[in-house]
Enzyme design. Structure first.
Site, PDB file in Angstrom:
ATOM      1  N   ILE A 163       0.864  -1.190   0.000  1.00 38.36           N
ATOM      2  CA  ILE A 163       0.000   0.000   0.000  1.00 38.36           C
ATOM      3  C   ILE A 163       0.899   1.238   0.000  1.00 38.36           C
ATOM      4  CG2 ILE A 163      -1.654   1.304   1.413  1.00 38.36           C
ATOM      5  CD1 ILE A 163      -2.843  -1.387   2.230  1.00 38.36           C
TER       6      ILE A 163
ATOM      7  N   HIS B 245      -5.798  -3.679 -11.764  1.00 42.51           N
ATOM      8  CA  HIS B 245      -6.398  -4.468 -10.690  1.00 42.51           C
ATOM      9  C   HIS B 245      -7.194  -5.610 -11.304  1.00 42.51           C
ATOM     10  CE1 HIS B 245      -7.949  -5.303  -6.710  1.00 42.51           C
ATOM     11  NE2 HIS B 245      -9.139  -5.438  -7.259  1.00 42.51           N
TER      12      HIS B 245
HETATM   13  C1  GAR Z   1      -1.794  -9.089 -11.808  1.00 43.00           C
HETATM   14  O1  GAR Z   1      -2.840  -9.984 -12.073  1.00 43.00           O
HETATM   15  C2  GAR Z   1      -2.320  -7.805 -11.230  1.00 43.00           C
HETATM   16  O2  GAR Z   1      -3.594  -7.469 -11.673  1.00 43.00           O
HETATM   17  C3  GAR Z   1      -2.334  -8.121  -9.762  1.00 43.00           C
HETATM   18  O3  GAR Z   1      -1.182  -8.882  -9.541  1.00 43.00           O
HETATM   19  C4  GAR Z   1      -0.893  -9.630 -10.711  1.00 43.00           C
HETATM   20  C5  GAR Z   1       0.572  -9.454 -11.007  1.00 43.00           C
HETATM   21  O4  GAR Z   1       0.978 -10.316 -12.037  1.00 43.00           O
HETATM   22  N1  GAR Z   1      -2.344  -6.913  -8.999  1.00 43.00           N
HETATM   23  C6  GAR Z   1      -2.982  -6.797  -7.853  1.00 43.00           C
HETATM   24  O5  GAR Z   1      -3.599  -7.695  -7.330  1.00 43.00           O
HETATM   25  C7  GAR Z   1      -2.848  -5.430  -7.216  1.00 43.00           C
HETATM   26  N2  GAR Z   1      -3.847  -5.257  -6.226  1.00 43.00           N
HETATM   27  P1  GAR Z   1       2.359 -10.088 -12.791  1.00 43.00           P
HETATM   28  O6  GAR Z   1       3.424  -9.894 -11.717  1.00 43.00           O
HETATM   29  O7  GAR Z   1       2.567 -11.378 -13.545  1.00 43.00           O
HETATM   30  O8  GAR Z   1       2.222  -8.895 -13.666  1.00 43.00           O
END
Ligand code: GAR
Length: 233
Positions: free
Chosen positions: A111, A128
């Protein structure tokens, strides 16, 4: 930083740029969104460059992937007992050193302090994994299944002090299948994310999109509802 202009209703923003936008991508994990954004830059679909990838976690695989592509990486490890503000100051100095135009949160799981958000307002984006405003916070895929949602997806939005609550820019939408479970939804939603994040960033890079005090604005018009793309992945 490319050419800037200020206005009465919003922060100073890079607009009508002649050069490529400089993106600082901030991650905590696998970095698949970061890679999709970098791919789009390299293909020429996104007029920007990933100038640094920053992680709060040493074990973030995205750091290794970025380094393998020759992208400068920074690890900003939280110090035991350190305040959120102090951590975010160190994060901000890395972003400043990279001379980044846009700060792209891509799976960043800390955060942010209100001071950090205030410093970068208008230049700070997040993706998100839900159709905001539904399912803010964690475990979004499980919650979409439990709520028997007909549709699910991902949202690109500007970041404000309200968690997952800033002006929405672009939503990627899928229809839930009876066979979907948390894992399949995560896979499907991530494919959507890899399409919509570069698309939203290109609007910024082209100077078409900005954040104002009233929300988001596209081509000079208020973006009352986010743009929407539907996927059959
Ligand atoms: C993604 O799905 C993104 O939307 C989520 O984390 C993942 C990261 O994947 N973000 C959240 O949950 C933020 N609140 P990545 O590292 O493979 O891009």
């Amino acid at each position: 930083m490319a050419t800037s202009s200020s206005n009465e209703s919003g922060p100073t923003l890079p607009r009508q740029r002649m050069s490529r936008a400089r993106l600082a991508v901030v991650i905590s994990g696998a970095g698949s969104n970061m890679l999709a954004i970098d791919d789009a830059c390299r293909r020429g679909d996104l007029h920007a460059d990933v100038v640094c990838v920053i992680s709060n976690r040493a074990d973030a695989a995205g750091l290794t992937h970025a380094a393998a592509r020759g992208i400068p990486t920074s690890l900003v490890t939280p110090i035991n007992g350190e305040s959120r503000e102090s951590y975010d100051e160190r994060l901000a100095s890395v972003i400043h050193a990279a001379n980044a135009d846009w700060i792209v949160l891509a799976g960043y799981m800390r955060i942010l302090s209100s001071h950090f958000v205030g410093e970068f307002t208008g230049r700070l984006l997040n993706i998100h994994p839900s159709l905001l405003p539904a399912h803010k916070g964690l475990h979004t895929h499980r919650r979409a299944i439990e709520a028997r949602d007909a549709q699910h997806g991902a949202t690109v939005h500007f970041v404000t002090a309200e968690l997952d609550g800033g002006p929405r820019i672009l939503r990627g939408v899928l229809t839930l299948r009876p066979s979907d479970d948390e894992e399949s939804l995560q896979r499907r939603v991530q494919r959507i994310e890899h399409a919509i994040y570069p698309e939203a960033l290109e609007l910024l890079a082209r100077g078409r999109l900005r954040q104002t005090d009233a929300g988001a604005e596209l081509d000079g018009q208020p973006l009352v509802e986010p743009l929407e793309r539907h996927f059959d992945f």
